[in-house]
Design a protein around this motif. Structure first.
Motif, PDB file in Angstrom:
ATOM      1  N   ASN A  13      30.485  76.739  11.518  1.00  0.00           N
ATOM      2  CA  ASN A  13      30.705  75.211  11.905  1.00  0.00           C
ATOM      3  C   ASN A  13      32.102  74.806  12.115  1.00  0.00           C
ATOM      4  O   ASN A  13      32.422  73.804  12.579  1.00  0.00           O
ATOM      5  N   ARG A  14      32.964  75.766  11.842  1.00  0.00           N
ATOM      6  CA  ARG A  14      34.459  75.308  12.264  1.00  0.00           C
ATOM      7  C   ARG A  14      34.962  76.148  13.750  1.00  0.00           C
ATOM      8  O   ARG A  14      34.705  77.177  13.720  1.00  0.00           O
ATOM      9  N   TRP A  15      35.507  75.434  14.574  1.00  0.00           N
ATOM     10  CA  TRP A  15      36.020  75.909  15.526  1.00  0.00           C
ATOM     11  C   TRP A  15      37.682  75.801  15.671  1.00  0.00           C
ATOM     12  O   TRP A  15      38.255  74.669  15.209  1.00  0.00           O
ATOM     13  N   GLY A  16      38.402  76.259  16.112  1.00  0.00           N
ATOM     14  CA  GLY A  16      39.585  76.413  16.456  1.00  0.00           C
ATOM     15  C   GLY A  16      40.292  76.837  17.866  1.00  0.00           C
ATOM     16  O   GLY A  16      39.416  77.035  18.562  1.00  0.00           O
ATOM     17  N   PRO A  17      41.619  76.627  17.811  1.00  0.00           N
ATOM     18  CA  PRO A  17      41.902  76.833  19.250  1.00  0.00           C
ATOM     19  C   PRO A  17      41.753  78.620  19.760  1.00  0.00           C
ATOM     20  O   PRO A  17      41.544  78.589  20.733  1.00  0.00           O
ATOM     21  N   HIS A  18      41.691  79.268  18.718  1.00  0.00           N
ATOM     22  CA  HIS A  18      41.455  80.618  19.190  1.00  0.00           C
ATOM     23  C   HIS A  18      39.871  80.911  19.881  1.00  0.00           C
ATOM     24  O   HIS A  18      39.500  81.810  20.576  1.00  0.00           O
ATOM     25  N   ASP A  19      38.846  80.079  19.226  1.00  0.00           N
ATOM     26  CA  ASP A  19      37.610  80.038  19.831  1.00  0.00           C
ATOM     27  C   ASP A  19      37.550  79.545  21.329  1.00  0.00           C
ATOM     28  O   ASP A  19      36.624  79.978  22.153  1.00  0.00           O
ATOM     29  N   ARG A  20      38.621  78.542  21.625  1.00  0.00           N
ATOM     30  CA  ARG A  20      38.577  77.841  23.025  1.00  0.00           C
ATOM     31  C   ARG A  20      39.082  79.195  23.764  1.00  0.00           C
ATOM     32  O   ARG A  20      38.471  79.193  25.179  1.00  0.00           O
ATOM     33  N   ARG A  21      39.894  79.930  23.493  1.00  0.00           N
ATOM     34  CA  ARG A  21      40.520  81.108  24.104  1.00  0.00           C
ATOM     35  C   ARG A  21      39.333  81.982  24.381  1.00  0.00           C
ATOM     36  O   ARG A  21      39.336  82.602  25.252  1.00  0.00           O
ATOM     37  N   SER A  62      40.107  92.686  24.542  1.00  0.00           N
ATOM     38  CA  SER A  62      41.623  92.306  23.651  1.00  0.00           C
ATOM     39  C   SER A  62      42.040  90.954  23.770  1.00  0.00           C
ATOM     40  O   SER A  62      42.851  90.605  23.142  1.00  0.00           O
ATOM     41  N   SER A  63      41.487  90.226  25.048  1.00  0.00           N
ATOM     42  CA  SER A  63      42.122  89.065  25.121  1.00  0.00           C
ATOM     43  C   SER A  63      41.432  87.907  24.541  1.00  0.00           C
ATOM     44  O   SER A  63      41.185  86.817  24.888  1.00  0.00           O
ATOM     45  N   ARG A  64      40.209  88.071  23.712  1.00  0.00           N
ATOM     46  CA  ARG A  64      39.299  87.281  23.053  1.00  0.00           C
ATOM     47  C   ARG A  64      39.182  87.279  21.650  1.00  0.00           C
ATOM     48  O   ARG A  64      38.843  87.920  20.785  1.00  0.00           O
ATOM     49  N   PRO A  65      40.376  86.566  21.272  1.00  0.00           N
ATOM     50  CA  PRO A  65      40.593  86.348  19.544  1.00  0.00           C
ATOM     51  C   PRO A  65      39.586  85.930  18.822  1.00  0.00           C
ATOM     52  O   PRO A  65      38.865  85.196  19.375  1.00  0.00           O
ATOM     53  N   ALA A  66      39.019  86.326  17.702  1.00  0.00           N
ATOM     54  CA  ALA A  66      37.893  86.034  17.053  1.00  0.00           C
ATOM     55  C   ALA A  66      38.358  86.203  15.431  1.00  0.00           C
ATOM     56  O   ALA A  66      38.817  87.124  15.096  1.00  0.00           O
ATOM     57  N   ALA A  67      37.820  85.228  14.579  1.00  0.00           N
ATOM     58  CA  ALA A  67      37.862  85.482  13.121  1.00  0.00           C
ATOM     59  C   ALA A  67      36.506  86.285  12.780  1.00  0.00           C
ATOM     60  O   ALA A  67      35.957  87.018  13.445  1.00  0.00           O
TER      61      ALA A  67
END
Length: 214
Positions: free
Chosen positions: A93-101, A113-118
């Motif tokens: 349920n939490r979105w961050g800047p890395h999700d938009r990237r 490799s350009s898709r950062p994810a937690a």
């Protein structure tokens, strides 16, 4: 002279595998998938002539479909007793800047490799939110269709229209979800056994810290 004893504590090498899902989370997924599969299969028997003729016993199929739909939220509600499950719901349920990237890179079809994810990437978060909302709409419209004497005709007609077309959309989206899973054996292993390889975790989810997972 006695031989020198090295009393420095040994540092264990990091495990080759990390825990991704708890047992409770895996059972929630299995039971939800089973009930969703029953809903999809019975819906196909009700709406597609070939399956309807093959299976027959329409009244029984209707009842199985109805009760599978009513039971669909139960595994998730039961899973709330698990701390690990609640923690992962918070992550989804939490979105961050890395999700938009991640989403922008996916839309441009850039390399992974350009898709950062937690722990969960933006695609998984989008799917989880969509399928949860769609399931609630299907439950609500299904109840309107079931208890016909409690609602006016216009409501029932609208509910039938939404229920039927959303069911078709869910079938397509579930097909995509299954296709993605079939293309990633390590992700399937994580859901089956609860663990994944550390190399996969670092490559696919570089922002995830598995050791911090409850």
């Amino acid at each position: 002279m006695y031989p020198r004893v090295d009393d420095t504590p040994a540092v264990s090498a990091p495990s080759a595998h990390v825990r991704r899902f708890s047992r409770a989370e895996r059972w929630v997924h299995r039971l939800t998938a089973l009930l969703m599969g029953v809903c999809v299969a019975t819906a196909a028997c009700l709406y597609l002539p070939f399956f309807a003729e093959l299976v027959g016993r329409r009244e029984l199929v209707v009842r199985v479909h109805e009760f599978a739909g009513l039971l669909l939220p139960v595994p998730v509600l039961a899973g709330l007793a698990s701390r690990a499950f609640r923690a992962d719901l918070g992550r989804l349920n939490r979105w961050g800047p890395h999700d938009r990237r991640w989403m922008r890179a996916a839309l441009r079809r850039d390399r992974f490799s350009s898709r950062p994810a937690a722990k969960f990437n933006a695609g998984q978060k989008t799917y989880a939110a969509w399928i949860a909302g769609a399931s609630l709409v299907m439950l609500a419209t299904g109840l309107l269709m079931w208890f016909t004497h409690l609602t006016p005709l216009m409501w029932r007609t609208s509910a039938t229209f939404v229920h039927d077309w959303l069911a078709l959309t869910i079938g397509i989206v579930l097909g995509g979800h299954i296709g993605m899973a079939l293309g990633d054996p390590e992700a399937r292993r994580g859901m089956r056994t609860g663990t994944v390889s550390r190399d996969w975790a670092e490559r696919e989810h570089p922002l995830w810290r598995p050791d911090d997972t409850p």
